[in-house]
Design an enzyme around this catalytic site. Structure first.
Site, PDB file in Angstrom:
ATOM      1  N   LEU A 128       0.841  -1.203   0.000  1.00 27.80           N
ATOM      2  CA  LEU A 128       0.000   0.000   0.000  1.00 27.80           C
ATOM      3  C   LEU A 128       0.878   1.256   0.000  1.00 27.80           C
ATOM      4  CD1 LEU A 128      -2.791   1.431   0.372  1.00 27.80           C
ATOM      5  CD2 LEU A 128      -2.498   1.131   2.837  1.00 27.80           C
ATOM      6  N   THR A 129       1.844   1.305   0.948  1.00 27.24           N
ATOM      7  CA  THR A 129       2.631   2.525   1.178  1.00 27.24           C
ATOM      8  C   THR A 129       3.473   2.916  -0.039  1.00 27.24           C
ATOM      9  OG1 THR A 129       2.741   1.865   3.492  1.00 27.24           O
ATOM     10  CG2 THR A 129       4.274   3.570   2.792  1.00 27.24           C
ATOM     11  N   ALA A 133       2.983   8.624   0.152  1.00 25.10           N
ATOM     12  CA  ALA A 133       1.743   8.186   0.826  1.00 25.10           C
ATOM     13  C   ALA A 133       2.063   7.172   1.909  1.00 25.10           C
ATOM     14  CB  ALA A 133       0.777   7.588  -0.207  1.00 25.10           C
ATOM     15  N   ILE A 356      15.944  -3.139  34.984  1.00 22.50           N
ATOM     16  CA  ILE A 356      16.150  -4.173  35.998  1.00 22.50           C
ATOM     17  C   ILE A 356      17.465  -4.912  35.740  1.00 22.50           C
ATOM     18  CG2 ILE A 356      15.269  -6.428  36.799  1.00 22.50           C
ATOM     19  CD1 ILE A 356      12.421  -5.267  36.447  1.00 22.50           C
ATOM     20  N   GLU A 382       1.389  -0.561  10.065  1.00 16.59           N
ATOM     21  CA  GLU A 382      -0.078  -0.695   9.981  1.00 16.59           C
ATOM     22  C   GLU A 382      -0.783   0.579  10.476  1.00 16.59           C
ATOM     23  OE1 GLU A 382      -1.883  -4.436  10.449  1.00 16.59           O
ATOM     24  OE2 GLU A 382      -0.102  -5.533   9.826  1.00 16.59           O
TER      25      GLU A 382
HETATM   26  C1  FAD Z   1       9.039  -2.305   9.541  1.00 10.47           C
HETATM   27  C2  FAD Z   1       7.940  -1.742   8.688  1.00 10.47           C
HETATM   28  C3  FAD Z   1       7.172  -2.602   7.906  1.00 10.47           C
HETATM   29  C4  FAD Z   1       6.173  -2.089   7.092  1.00 10.47           C
HETATM   30  N1  FAD Z   1       5.455  -2.942   6.292  1.00 10.47           N
HETATM   31  C5  FAD Z   1       4.559  -2.451   5.401  1.00 10.47           C
HETATM   32  C6  FAD Z   1       3.891  -3.327   4.474  1.00 10.47           C
HETATM   33  O1  FAD Z   1       4.072  -4.540   4.503  1.00 10.47           O
HETATM   34  N2  FAD Z   1       3.081  -2.765   3.546  1.00 10.47           N
HETATM   35  C7  FAD Z   1       2.844  -1.423   3.478  1.00 10.47           C
HETATM   36  O2  FAD Z   1       2.087  -0.992   2.613  1.00 10.47           O
HETATM   37  N3  FAD Z   1       3.447  -0.569   4.373  1.00 10.47           N
HETATM   38  C8  FAD Z   1       4.300  -1.045   5.309  1.00 10.47           C
HETATM   39  N4  FAD Z   1       4.932  -0.197   6.195  1.00 10.47           N
HETATM   40  C9  FAD Z   1       4.682   1.238   6.104  1.00 10.47           C
HETATM   41  C10 FAD Z   1       3.942   1.824   7.301  1.00 10.47           C
HETATM   42  O3  FAD Z   1       2.598   1.482   7.289  1.00 10.47           O
HETATM   43  C11 FAD Z   1       4.210   3.332   7.276  1.00 10.47           C
HETATM   44  O4  FAD Z   1       5.564   3.500   7.624  1.00 10.47           O
HETATM   45  C12 FAD Z   1       3.321   4.108   8.215  1.00 10.47           C
HETATM   46  O5  FAD Z   1       1.997   4.113   7.777  1.00 10.47           O
HETATM   47  C13 FAD Z   1       3.799   5.558   8.386  1.00 10.47           C
HETATM   48  O6  FAD Z   1       4.124   6.153   7.185  1.00 10.47           O
HETATM   49  P1  FAD Z   1       5.529   6.922   7.041  1.00 10.47           P
HETATM   50  O7  FAD Z   1       6.598   6.027   7.553  1.00 10.47           O
HETATM   51  O8  FAD Z   1       5.642   7.396   5.638  1.00 10.47           O
HETATM   52  O9  FAD Z   1       5.445   8.136   8.035  1.00 10.47           O
HETATM   53  P2  FAD Z   1       4.768   9.577   7.751  1.00 10.47           P
HETATM   54  O10 FAD Z   1       3.389   9.423   7.272  1.00 10.47           O
HETATM   55  O11 FAD Z   1       5.691  10.410   6.950  1.00 10.47           O
HETATM   56  O12 FAD Z   1       4.698  10.151   9.237  1.00 10.47           O
HETATM   57  C14 FAD Z   1       5.859  10.629   9.923  1.00 10.47           C
HETATM   58  C15 FAD Z   1       5.411  11.081  11.310  1.00 10.47           C
HETATM   59  O13 FAD Z   1       4.434  12.131  11.195  1.00 10.47           O
HETATM   60  C16 FAD Z   1       3.245  11.747  11.893  1.00 10.47           C
HETATM   61  N5  FAD Z   1       2.080  12.262  11.178  1.00 10.47           N
HETATM   62  C17 FAD Z   1       1.834  12.220   9.843  1.00 10.47           C
HETATM   63  N6  FAD Z   1       0.664  12.802   9.590  1.00 10.47           N
HETATM   64  C18 FAD Z   1       0.140  13.210  10.776  1.00 10.47           C
HETATM   65  C19 FAD Z   1      -1.065  13.843  11.182  1.00 10.47           C
HETATM   66  N7  FAD Z   1      -2.003  14.198  10.288  1.00 10.47           N
HETATM   67  N8  FAD Z   1      -1.264  14.094  12.492  1.00 10.47           N
HETATM   68  C20 FAD Z   1      -0.343  13.710  13.406  1.00 10.47           C
HETATM   69  N9  FAD Z   1       0.824  13.108  13.103  1.00 10.47           N
HETATM   70  C21 FAD Z   1       1.051  12.853  11.800  1.00 10.47           C
HETATM   71  C22 FAD Z   1       3.263  10.231  11.923  1.00 10.47           C
HETATM   72  O14 FAD Z   1       2.465   9.726  12.967  1.00 10.47           O
HETATM   73  C23 FAD Z   1       4.738   9.961  12.116  1.00 10.47           C
HETATM   74  O15 FAD Z   1       5.061  10.101  13.480  1.00 10.47           O
HETATM   75  C24 FAD Z   1       5.916  -0.689   7.063  1.00 10.47           C
HETATM   76  C25 FAD Z   1       6.669   0.160   7.880  1.00 10.47           C
HETATM   77  C26 FAD Z   1       7.663  -0.350   8.685  1.00 10.47           C
HETATM   78  C27 FAD Z   1       8.437   0.596   9.567  1.00 10.47           C
END
Ligand code: FAD
Length: 404
Positions: A128-129, A133, A356, A382
């Site tokens: 998805l990601t 996005a 601990i 997720e």
């Molecule tokens: C180990 C790992 C495995 C993953 N596996 C998958 C997978 O299998 N398939 C898949 O599709 N994706 C996967 N992901 C992606 C994951 O779902 C995204 O990393 C997650 O949704 C956050 O997106 P981002 O990392 O781009 O952070 P960003 O969206 O850039 O966010 C960065 C920070 O800003 C904050 N933020 C952003 N918008 C707002 C808002 N409106 N209000 C408050 N805070 C906000 C976020 O909470 C975060 O703290 C994986 C990620 C990791 C780390």
């Protein structure tokens, strides 16, 4: 008893058998060298697959164990005690690839894809990601343009768990940019050996290193129309429905990780003597153990209670029933709540275990240092906990209160 928390006999039996298998076959093969490597652990995945651990939720007619969401929660909890990377591999395969195919697939799609996924001969992933996005998942740009009886996929997916080893991927792509995410996004089942599919890179992560995370490129990848999963334009709902269950079982994984950290701290506190006594006799250490075990218990009750709802929700979808909006929202909120509660609890419990254990808590070879690197990841994937809070908070405010 009006409100009881105990597993059904088949789940209790599964838990016992699973623990025996993991303790005998998997745990002894996990050491610091295992933690440090980034190679996908085929040597452990193969025996796990032979135990049927890659198709726990799916009914036997499609090759699964038919243990539903509670069985799946037990699986991720027990696996995460041994290694959170392993629980993530099974989670990405089961909760967000195999589950949506079972819930939304046509009979042909289920018969073709589910049996090899359940046997673990095929590995599943969920894409998805995208670079622009992450939290804003509705902003995906991967395009699926119709061409005759095929769709042509072009775009980039990032952070795909199992992405470099997957045979089958559930991919979200835009079929109609004018309609936005709700109406304009469709889910596709994609085989990784098709032309136009390429793994371009792998992440080098601080934790869950054995769960590989890949970037994928679609460059003119042709997907036959029979591989549309669910209805055209309803792909965002397919992805969100998978994530509803995924978050609740991810919480079960966090509980497993926290329990392992607590047990390691207990062993250490009973063995380590200072000032002529085991440190476990000191009240401050006992208070920490009390808080850790209390927090795990709370999260565990809430998570398995939520999994009961997920089970009912998925049964309704699989039976083709109309799920009421109220029930859908209830499940979605509960799973977001337990994800926040369990993932943050696990990070805190692991930090206390580290306290601990003094200097040993930070050293390799004691198992807790690894937990410090693994546990924060559940707060991100997720959907980050901040985004879950934003949605829950907005809804509760709009509703003018919190009705249980
Ligand atoms: C180990 C790992 C495995 C993953 N596996 C998958 C997978 O299998 N398939 C898949 O599709 N994706 C996967 N992901 C992606 C994951 O779902 C995204 O990393 C997650 O949704 C956050 O997106 P981002 O990392 O781009 O952070 P960003 O969206 O850039 O966010 C960065 C920070 O800003 C904050 N933020 C952003 N918008 C707002 C808002 N409106 N209000 C408050 N805070 C906000 C976020 O909470 C975060 O703290 C994986 C990620 C990791 C780390």
């Amino acid at each position: 008893m009006a409100f009881e928390f105990s597993f059904a006999p088949e789940h209790e039996m599964f838990r016992r058998t699973l623990r025996g298998f993991l303790d005998e076959e998997i745990r002894p093969r996990i050491d610091d060298e295992f933690y440090d490597s980034e190679a996908f652990p085929w040597d452990l995945v193969t025996p796990m697959a032979e135990q049927g651990l890659f198709g726990v939720t799916v009914p036997p007619e499609y090759g699964g164990a038919g243990l539903g969401e509670i069985g799946y929660g037990i699986l991720l909890e027990e696996l995460a005690k041994v290694d959170t990377g392993l629980s993530t591999i099974v989670g990405a395969h089961t909760g967000i690839c195999l589950a949506p195919i079972y819930l939304f697939g046509t009979e042909e799609q289920k018969e073709r894809y589910l049996p090899p996924l359940c046997r673990g001969e095929d590995i599943g992933a969920f894409a998805l990601t995208e670079p622009q996005a992450g939290s804003d998942a509705a902003n995906i740009k991967t395009r699926a343009e119709r061409d005759g009886d095929e769709y042509v996929l072009d775009g980039t997916k990032i952070y795909v768990s199992n992405g470099d080893v997957a045979d089958t991927l559930m991919v979200s792509a835009v079929t109609d940019p004018a309609l936005g995410a709700r109406g304009g996004v469709t889910a596709f089942i994609v085989d990784s050996d098709w032309d136009g599919f390429e793994v371009s890179s792998k992440e080098d992560k601080m934790g869950i290193r054995r769960s590989t995370t890949a970037q994928i490129e679609f460059d003119g990848c042709r997907v036959p129309e029979e591989n549309v999963l669910g209805n055209v334009g309803e792909g965002f709902i397919v992805a969100l429905t998978a994530l509803d269950g995924g978050r609740a079982t991810l919480a079960a994984g966090s509980i497993g990780g926290a329990t392992e950290a607590l047990n390691r701290a207990v062993d250490y506190a009973n063995a380590r003597e200072q000032f002529g006594d085991p440190i476990a006799h000191h009240q401050d250490v006992q208070f920490k153990l009390a808080e850790m075990s209390t927090d795990i218990t709370q999260a565990r009750y809430a998570t398995y209670h939520c999994l009961e709802y997920v089970e009912e929700y998925y049964e309704q979808i699989a039976a083709g029933e109309d799920v009421s909006k109220a029930f859908r929202e209830k499940v979605s909120r509960r799973s977001a709540q337990v994800k926040i509660a369990a993932s943050e609890m696990a990070a805190e419990v692991t930090e206390k275990a580290c306290d601990i254990m003094g200097a040993r808590g930070l050293a390799e070879g004691y198992g807790v240092e690894k937990g410090l690197r693994d546990s924060p990841i559940a707060e991100i994937y997720e959907g980050t906990n901040e985004i879950q809070r934003m949605i829950i908070g907005r809804e509760v405010a709009q509703e003018g209160g919190y009705a249980w």
